[in-house]
Design an enzyme around this catalytic site. Structure first.
Site, PDB file in Angstrom:
ATOM      1  N   GLU A  73       0.788  -1.226   0.000  1.00 52.07           N
ATOM      2  CA  GLU A  73       0.000   0.000   0.000  1.00 52.07           C
ATOM      3  C   GLU A  73       0.826   1.285   0.000  1.00 52.07           C
ATOM      4  O   GLU A  73       0.338   2.324  -0.439  1.00 52.07           O
ATOM      5  CB  GLU A  73      -0.933   0.007   1.223  1.00 52.07           C
ATOM      6  CG  GLU A  73      -2.016  -1.052   1.194  1.00 52.07           C
ATOM      7  CD  GLU A  73      -3.047  -0.800   0.108  1.00 52.07           C
ATOM      8  OE1 GLU A  73      -3.394   0.375  -0.122  1.00 52.07           O
ATOM      9  OE2 GLU A  73      -3.493  -1.781  -0.525  1.00 52.07           O
ATOM     10  N   SER A  91     -47.189 -23.987  44.246  1.00 53.50           N
ATOM     11  CA  SER A  91     -46.556 -24.733  45.350  1.00 53.50           C
ATOM     12  C   SER A  91     -45.063 -24.476  45.486  1.00 53.50           C
ATOM     13  O   SER A  91     -44.440 -24.928  46.452  1.00 53.50           O
ATOM     14  CB  SER A  91     -46.788 -26.235  45.151  1.00 53.50           C
ATOM     15  OG  SER A  91     -48.170 -26.527  45.154  1.00 53.50           O
TER      16      SER A  91
END
Length: 763
Positions: A177, A454
């Site tokens: 690059e 319960s």
């Protein structure tokens, strides 16, 4: 033009140049301030990284070799013949060799280690730290990165440091690059000129003249417009950055900023994230061909998308490898090998977003309190959680498979929620908030408030057992018709599930068989205010009415509140707040927050033991006896819960290590026609079948022992009497037996007196 006009023109020109220079300097000072503010501080919003719990291997730990290898595969380790690099392993017979990755844990950094683990049967026999050439008692693998909490910007990245990536990566980046990166000052005029000539000759854009610094400026600060003014601004900012910061700083920023593709609707930025997204490993483990692939993609991440255009990417990757070969960065042998290798892409599933949404929902809620400032949550922090990925997956599977099976013969759409928590630490191991575990909406595990039925009964019995002078497991409780009136004159007559009355039953039978009438009678004897206090002490924070029906669960709680209650019960009365987040570490690996170890002994330990004994009976003789039949050699405990008209099915159960709470019902509160034993309990059992539950093991609290009682009267009797009940009890408060097995009175044995008493007597 005469001399005088010329002087005037020169003077005007000088003034214009001075004004222009002042304006340029002022503009550059403005740009410098803009750059300094961003470049020196947090340049990006970086998602919080969410980690599961680390797997800790210990000698004598009961864990199979396959389970450890599954964890290594989850972490992206590679199986090789000779593990000599980070993230590699090999298995041979009962021996596993691992190159354990370096990792920054909340309590400190751990270096790369070569470890050899050997098994004896299903247990770890020895752990050798080959790096130190010594046996060690334990070692932990790095935790699995579950997901990242991406902000509204929809950008995703994982920061890397230049010193942590392979040296070949920045070299390849510069060679491809920006060859003159270390020579220019942010802008390379000759490169721009070369690119311009090449583009004119080709009649299209074939080459770019931008330096790495200019690319960084464009990505960090500027838009994509093609205007000349933008290019000038880009060049000026590049000059400023190059002047103010080192080449290493610029290169590191580029490594973290560069755009490298899309993960759904989220942009993938930086090599750190791209390494995971494309190859399922950290950037420091990238191979030369993988480095070449990522560098090749920079030119056009869409055009060179390796999952869509494999041949196109292979061609450009090999071009990058050729550049590296020509620059003597790789030798000919390696070059020829690399260009013939496939891309070797991972599925990308490791970075799939939205995994385990119910659990992550709880993490988000905790983080919003721990890190109240959103900017902190988007600063790249690492969040360490209590998630056990295997428990989570088993829980998700158990909910789906069980409800799919139950759904076949009913019209009402079944829904479910489930939590798995660690008893000793209060850490949440798994949360399922929907039958479809991937659903990101309403989280039933945290937010659904349903009647618990319960499931509340243990709190009633515990309230009694905390008064050992008045109650024990054999205390007779009335089981006879009862009618109660409320303030409005409305009557309520509770019934047992089988509509029968037994006259009276021992306390343990009332809980084991989940009998309603004895429970109501016991609650009234103890006092509703005391029962209410017990429920609160167990960890329930919701408000509820103190009415007799609350003893049968006439209150709405969420599954997480219910699980909190059973965590305290199972932990010998020790309350620890349930939580998912254990530590938060900053992006630079500094500890930001850690969960403080906290507990409160809220219930008498001896009473808790007696209650747990009764809850174990529930799984062997009572409403959950299917647990005992399914796991005959493993002791577990728990309680079923069913609400009026069978609208809600509940079960909370535990083994030695974990509490599991399951709710099954319908969002519209329609009857599902399932009891706790018929709906939620099968989910629990199917979950336990997928793993290896550990048998309950609780120490006998001081003062407890086995006592013997008459089944009908609850009177203390001698051992071996027919029709007696032998159960644990707090011995200090029990009277001595008053008669033998045949009803004959027993005289207290004369106590042996001390010499002092024999000499002087005592009154």
């Amino acid at each position: 033009m005469g001399a005088k006009p010329k002087r005037r023109f020169r003077g005007l020109l000088i003034k214009l140049l001075v004004v222009g220079l002042v304006a340029l300097v002022g503009y550059m000072i403005y740009l410098d301030a803009q750059i300094k503010h961003t470049f020196t501080g947090n340049k990006w919003e970086v998602p919080a990284q969410i980690y599961a719990r680390p797997l800790v291997l210990k000698t004598e730990l009961e864990i199979t070799q396959k389970e450890v290898i599954d964890e290594l595969k989850l972490l992206g380790y590679r199986h090789v013949s000779r593990p000599d690099s980070s993230g590699e392993y090999n298995v041979s017979g009962n021996t596993l060799v691992i190159q354990r990755r370096a990792f920054s844990f909340p309590d400190g950094d751990e270096p790369l280690r070569k470890v050899t683990v050997t098994w004896r049967g299903s247990r770890i026999n020895q752990i050798m730290d080959n790096s130190a050439n010594e046996a060690v008692p334990k070692i932990r693998l790095e935790p699995w990165l579950v997901t990242r909490m991406v902000s509204s910007s929809r950008e995703d990245r994982m920061l890397v440091k230049l010193k942590e990536v392979p040296a070949l990566l920045p070299k390849a980046l510069i060679l491809v690059e920006d060859r003159d990166f270390y020579e220019h000052h942010g802008v390379a005029p000759l490169s721009i000129l070369r690119a311009l000539v090449a583009n004119i000759r080709a009649g299209r854009t074939v080459q770019g003249g931008s330096t790495l610094t200019q690319q960084l400026v464009k990505n960090l600060y500027l838009t994509r417009e093609k205007a000349i003014s933008r290019k000038i601004k880009e060049a000026l900012m590049a000059l400023i950055i190059d002047f103010r910061y080192s080449k290493e700083d610029i290169l590191q920023a580029y490594l973290n900023e560069v755009f490298l593709g899309q993960n759904g609707d989220m942009a993938v930025h930086g090599f750190g994230l791209a390494s995971y997204f494309y190859f399922d490993r950290p950037a420091n483990e990238l191979s030369p061909p993988e480095i070449a692939t990522l560098v090749a993609m920079i030119k056009g991440p869409s055009y060179y998308n390796p999952r869509r255009h494999e041949e196109r990417v292979l061609e450009r990757r090999n071009l990058v490898l050729r550049i590296l070969f020509d620059a003597n960065e790789i030798n000919r042998t390696d070059y020829e090998k690399y260009i013939n290798e496939p891309l070797g892409l991972a599925s990308g599933a490791s970075l799939a977003s939205g995994k385990h949404p119910a659990f992550m929902d709880k993490v988000r809620r905790e983080l919003s309190v721990i890190l109240a400032d959103p900017a902190l949550r988007d600063s790249g922090v690492k969040v360490f959680t209590s998630l056990d990925i295997y428990a989570q997956r088993r829980a998700e599977k158990a909910i789906k498979q069980t409800l799919d099976g139950l759904q076949s013969d009913r019209d009402v759409q079944l829904q479910g929620a489930m939590l798995v928590t660690d008893i000793a630490s209060g850490e949440i191991r798994a949360i399922v908030g929907d039958r479809d575990a991937s659903f990101k909406g309403f989280n039933r595990a945290l937010d659904a408030r349903r009647q618990v039925g319960s499931l509340i009964k243990p709190a009633v019995y515990l309230s009694a057992l905390e008064d050992p002078a008045s109650f024990n497991l054999a205390t007779p409780i009335a089981d006879e018709p009862i009618t109660l009136e409320n303030e409005n004159g409305q009557s309520w007559s509770p019934l047992n599930a089988d509509k029968k009355f037994r006259g009276q039953v021992p306390l343990i039978q009332g809980l084991t068989e989940s009998l309603n009438v004895p429970t109501v009678n016991l609650g009234l004897r103890v006092g509703l205010d005391l029962v209410s206090d017990t429920i609160k002490r167990l960890g329930v924070e919701s408000d509820f009415m103190q009415v007799p029906a609350m003893t049968l669960g006439a209150m709405s709680l969420s599954p997480i509140e219910t699980n909190q209650m059973y965590q305290t019960i199972s932990n010998n009365g020790r309350y620890i707040p349930l939580h998912t987040v254990t530590s938060v570490v900053s992006a630079n690996d500094r500890l930001v927050w850690q969960h403080a170890e906290f507990y409160s002994q809220r219930v008498d330990e001896a009473a808790s033991y007696l209650l747990n004994y009764a809850l174990h009976n529930v799984t062997t003789q009572g409403t959950a006896k299917r647990v005992g039949r399914t796991f005959p050699n493993i002791n577990m405990a728990g309680k079923t819960g069913t609400t009026d008209d069978y609208r809600d099915s509940w079960f909370s159960g535990f083994d030695r290590n974990n509490v599991v709470t399951v709710w099954v019902g319908n969002d519209d509160n329609k009857p599902i026609l399932l009891t706790g034993a018929g709906g939620a309990l099968p989910v629990f059992i199917n979950y336990q079948k997928m793993q290896a539950p550990k048998s309950l093991s609780r120490r006998f609290p001081e003062g407890l022992g086995i006592a013997h009682f008459d089944k009908h009267t609850g009177a203390v009797v001698t051992a071996g009497c027919p029709d007696s009940l032998s159960v644990p009890a707090i011995l200090d408060v029990l009277p001595p037996p008053r008669q033998d097995c045949f009803g004959r009175p027993l005289t207290p044995k004369s106590e042996k007196k001390s010499w002092w008493e024999r000499l002087f007597g005592n009154d």
